[in-house]
Design a protein around this motif. Structure first.
Motif, mmCIF file in Angstrom:
data_model
loop_
_atom_site.group_PDB
_atom_site.id
_atom_site.type_symbol
_atom_site.label_atom_id
_atom_site.label_comp_id
_atom_site.label_asym_id
_atom_site.label_seq_id
_atom_site.Cartn_x
_atom_site.Cartn_y
_atom_site.Cartn_z
ATOM 1 N N ASN A 1 -16.565 -0.558 -0.864
ATOM 2 C CA ASN A 1 -15.927 0.112 0.280
ATOM 3 C C ASN A 1 -16.294 1.444 0.605
ATOM 4 O O ASN A 1 -15.849 2.223 1.193
ATOM 5 C CB ASN A 1 -14.295 -0.050 0.360
ATOM 6 C CG ASN A 1 -13.846 -1.284 0.970
ATOM 7 O OD1 ASN A 1 -14.087 -1.627 2.007
ATOM 8 N ND2 ASN A 1 -13.390 -2.264 0.063
ATOM 9 N N GLN B 1 -8.239 -5.895 1.087
ATOM 10 C CA GLN B 1 -9.061 -5.499 2.316
ATOM 11 C C GLN B 1 -8.283 -5.098 3.440
ATOM 12 O O GLN B 1 -8.458 -4.112 3.942
ATOM 13 C CB GLN B 1 -10.219 -6.428 2.511
ATOM 14 C CG GLN B 1 -11.290 -5.866 3.634
ATOM 15 C CD GLN B 1 -12.029 -4.781 2.965
ATOM 16 O OE1 GLN B 1 -12.385 -4.806 1.843
ATOM 17 N NE2 GLN B 1 -12.293 -3.513 3.534
ATOM 18 N N TYR C 1 -13.542 -0.981 -4.558
ATOM 19 C CA TYR C 1 -13.548 0.521 -4.158
ATOM 20 C C TYR C 1 -15.153 0.827 -3.864
ATOM 21 O O TYR C 1 -15.537 1.513 -2.929
ATOM 22 C CB TYR C 1 -12.954 1.585 -4.768
ATOM 23 C CG TYR C 1 -11.412 1.290 -4.996
ATOM 24 C CD1 TYR C 1 -10.608 1.445 -3.669
ATOM 25 C CD2 TYR C 1 -10.694 0.905 -5.958
ATOM 26 C CE1 TYR C 1 -9.351 1.125 -3.526
ATOM 27 C CE2 TYR C 1 -9.357 0.825 -5.957
ATOM 28 C CZ TYR C 1 -8.664 0.905 -4.679
ATOM 29 O OH TYR C 1 -7.353 0.592 -4.609
ATOM 30 N N ILE D 1 -2.750 0.041 -4.077
ATOM 31 C CA ILE D 1 -2.915 -1.100 -3.460
ATOM 32 C C ILE D 1 -2.743 -2.171 -4.283
ATOM 33 O O ILE D 1 -3.528 -2.312 -5.155
ATOM 34 C CB ILE D 1 -4.396 -0.958 -2.686
ATOM 35 C CG1 ILE D 1 -4.772 -0.237 -1.479
ATOM 36 C CG2 ILE D 1 -4.626 -2.714 -2.048
ATOM 37 C CD1 ILE D 1 -6.182 -0.397 -1.074
ATOM 38 N N LEU E 1 0.724 -1.120 0.110
ATOM 39 C CA LEU E 1 -0.031 0.106 0.078
ATOM 40 C C LEU E 1 0.934 1.253 -0.045
ATOM 41 O O LEU E 1 1.986 1.391 0.736
ATOM 42 C CB LEU E 1 -0.648 -0.078 1.283
ATOM 43 C CG LEU E 1 -1.530 1.410 1.737
ATOM 44 C CD1 LEU E 1 -2.853 1.563 0.645
ATOM 45 C CD2 LEU E 1 -2.197 1.156 2.967
ATOM 46 N N TYR F 1 -6.498 -1.937 2.683
ATOM 47 C CA TYR F 1 -7.449 -0.851 2.627
ATOM 48 C C TYR F 1 -7.745 -0.490 4.025
ATOM 49 O O TYR F 1 -7.715 0.900 4.243
ATOM 50 C CB TYR F 1 -8.809 -1.172 1.779
ATOM 51 C CG TYR F 1 -9.830 -0.247 2.033
ATOM 52 C CD1 TYR F 1 -9.728 1.058 1.484
ATOM 53 C CD2 TYR F 1 -10.803 -0.319 2.901
ATOM 54 C CE1 TYR F 1 -10.609 1.954 1.956
ATOM 55 C CE2 TYR F 1 -11.854 0.535 3.148
ATOM 56 C CZ TYR F 1 -11.667 1.745 2.838
ATOM 57 O OH TYR F 1 -12.574 2.802 3.168
ATOM 58 N N ILE G 1 -4.633 7.204 -1.745
ATOM 59 C CA ILE G 1 -4.408 5.808 -1.970
ATOM 60 C C ILE G 1 -3.953 5.796 -3.186
ATOM 61 O O ILE G 1 -4.618 5.807 -4.379
ATOM 62 C CB ILE G 1 -5.579 4.806 -1.785
ATOM 63 C CG1 ILE G 1 -6.033 5.000 -0.355
ATOM 64 C CG2 ILE G 1 -4.873 3.401 -2.191
ATOM 65 C CD1 ILE G 1 -7.586 3.952 -0.109
#
Length: 173
Positions: free
Chosen positions: A146, A110, A143, A97, A75, A113, A94
């Motif tokens: 999330n 995940q 995404y 990832i 990340l 994230y 971000i």
């Protein structure tokens, strides 16, 4: 699968970041781009000088996902002037990832994230944002799941190819 551990990365992890970055970018995008464009991008984006500079930037934050002693993803987060575009003091970008294909579907993304979210909260940021290639359907689904929503587009150039990234953000409580 053994458990995945997320650890903050530093300059000692330079080669690991380079190796995982090159492998995961290639696995994700090689079939959609020319070999020459991929080679040039990987050489430039993961050069020792560039990654060293990013690791030494206090506004960039790297984390590596480890399965035992094997790095399986990473990340990269940016705040302040390290952000690639918006450079809003209330946001955290971000930038990457990346998860090795061998570990897709194993919740590594995940966990990375979740680390991004925790970092944003620790830094008292108001929102997370990112750019994701419009044809990377797996990432877009991730995404959206999330809580990210599209707010614009920008152009990502790979070789001679202009590609459209969807800009997405998630407001934080």
């Amino acid at each position: 699968m053994s458990s995945i551990i997320i650890q903050k990365a530093g300059i000692k992890d330079l080669e690991t970041i380079q190796d995982v970055g090159r492998q995961t970018f290639y696995e994700t995008f090689a079939e959609s781009n020319s070999e020459e464009a991929m080679k040039t991008y990987l050489e430039e984006s993961f050069s020792t000088e560039k990654v060293k500079s990013e690791l030494n930037n206090p506004d960039s934050h790297f984390f590596i996902a480890w399965e035992e002693d094997i790095p399986v993803g990473y990340l990269k987060l940016n705040s302040g002037t390290a952000q690639t575009e918006m450079q809003d003091d209330t946001s955290l970008e971000i930038e990457r990832i990346y998860v090795k294909q061998s570990h897709h579907g194993q919740k590594v993304g995940q966990l990375l994230y979740d680390q991004a979210l925790a970092t944003a909260q620790n830094l008292n940021k108001s929102y997370l944002w990112l750019g994701v290639w419009e044809e990377n359907l797996r990432a877009l689904q991730f995404y959206r799941k999330n809580g990210f929503e599209e707010f614009g587009t920008h152009t990502f150039r790979l070789g001679d190819d202009d590609q459209t990234d969807l800009m997405m953000k998630k407001l934080l409580d």
